[in-house]
Design an enzyme around this catalytic site. Structure first.
Site, PDB file in Angstrom:
ATOM      1  CD  GLU A  76      -3.134  -1.158   0.201  1.00  0.00           C
ATOM      2  OE1 GLU A  76      -2.875  -0.015  -0.778  1.00  0.00           O
ATOM      3  OE2 GLU A  76      -3.831  -2.151  -0.009  1.00  0.00           O
ATOM      4  CG  HIS A  94      -3.907  -0.104   5.694  1.00  0.00           C
ATOM      5  ND1 HIS A  94      -5.330  -0.193   5.835  1.00  0.00           N
ATOM      6  CD2 HIS A  94      -3.561  -1.161   4.985  1.00  0.00           C
ATOM      7  CE1 HIS A  94      -5.678  -1.189   5.141  1.00  0.00           C
ATOM      8  NE2 HIS A  94      -4.612  -1.721   4.700  1.00  0.00           N
ATOM      9  CG  HIS A  96      -6.735  -5.901   6.954  1.00  0.00           C
ATOM     10  ND1 HIS A  96      -6.190  -6.802   6.216  1.00  0.00           N
ATOM     11  CD2 HIS A  96      -6.339  -4.420   6.590  1.00  0.00           C
ATOM     12  CE1 HIS A  96      -5.628  -6.075   5.471  1.00  0.00           C
ATOM     13  NE2 HIS A  96      -5.649  -4.968   5.129  1.00  0.00           N
ATOM     14  CG  HIS A 156      -8.777  -3.263   2.507  1.00  0.00           C
ATOM     15  ND1 HIS A 156      -8.142  -2.973   1.186  1.00  0.00           N
ATOM     16  CD2 HIS A 156      -7.781  -3.388   3.306  1.00  0.00           C
ATOM     17  CE1 HIS A 156      -6.722  -3.036   1.559  1.00  0.00           C
ATOM     18  NE2 HIS A 156      -6.511  -3.409   2.734  1.00  0.00           N
TER      19      HIS A 156
HETATM   20 ZN   LIG Z   1      -4.610  -3.683   3.920  1.00  0.00          ZN
END
Ligand SMILES: [Zn+2]
Length: 217
Positions: A76, A94, A96, A156
């Site tokens: 990412e 970032h 999950h 996501h």
């Molecule tokens: Zn991710």
């Protein structure tokens, strides 16, 4: 500048450790980056986040060129760099996180059922789904972050940015908490959503609080 980028690598490793302690990551899912001037320290792709040390962290410039490190940067990378270029952030997290990710599969926006959402700039949007690592996903998420310091990413996960790693981390933890509160409230009944006026008043109260803290040094 060497010291600044070394501090940024330490901050990335610290944030990864905290994410693991808060149970906001599993395995290699997620990434953390910290900017030092025109350089960015970021987790390498495929790394188990809870085990990332400062030496594992790779360094790129704002165009994504690898400057230091022998592993490839996070998949990412474009998303992280986009946040720095468009919003001038100092750090990006970032992950999950479980409740945020669950709600990202059903909502278009996280309903503002608690005033602390104003600490993230307002009601948190859910960026439309696109393949992980794609330019399309980066574009969708950057749009969802307009005027906000956090967003959900459909089917996501979650993203937050801040002036530094601690602030991006705090906002990530707050977002997961807000998602958890909404989840529990919706299970118990029909949660009351705060009005635009109520949210604006809370935002103004937070701004006053910040100015008092700033004046007291
Ligand atoms: Zn991710």
């Amino acid at each position: 500048m060497g010291a600044a980028i070394d501090a940024a690598r330490e901050d990335v490793a610290y944030a990864c450790r905290r994410l693991a302690e808060e149970r906001l990551v599993h395995g290699s899912a997620g990434n953390v980056s910290v900017r030092a001037g025109d350089r960015v320290a970021i987790t390498p792709t495929g790394s188990v986040l809870g085990e990332v040390g400062p030496r594992d962290v790779v360094v790129v410039d704002l165009d994504g060129n690898l400057l230091e490190g022998d592993r490839a940067p996070s998949s990412e990378l474009e998303l992280n760099l986009g946040v720095y270029r468009r919003y001038g952030a100092g750090a990006v997290v970032h992950c999950h996180a479980p409740v945020a990710t669950a709600l990202s599969t059903v909502l278009d926006e996280l309903p503002a059922v608690h005033y602390e959402v104003m600490l993230l700039g307002g009601p948190v949007r859910v960026a439309p789904y696109a393949t992980f690592g794609s330019a399309e996903l980066a574009a969708n998420v950057l749009e969802a972050l307009e005027g906000r310091s956090a967003a959900l990413m459909a089917s996501h996960g979650a993203i937050a940015h801040g002036d530094d790693a601690r602030q991006a981390l705090e906002r990530t933890i707050l977002l997961e908490w807000l998602c958890d509160v909404y989840w529990r409230a919706a299970a118990a009944g029909e949660p009351r959503v705060l009005s635009h006026e109520q949210l604006a008043a809370a935002g103004a109260a937070f701004a006053r609080q910040r100015s008092i803290v700033d004046m007291s040094g």
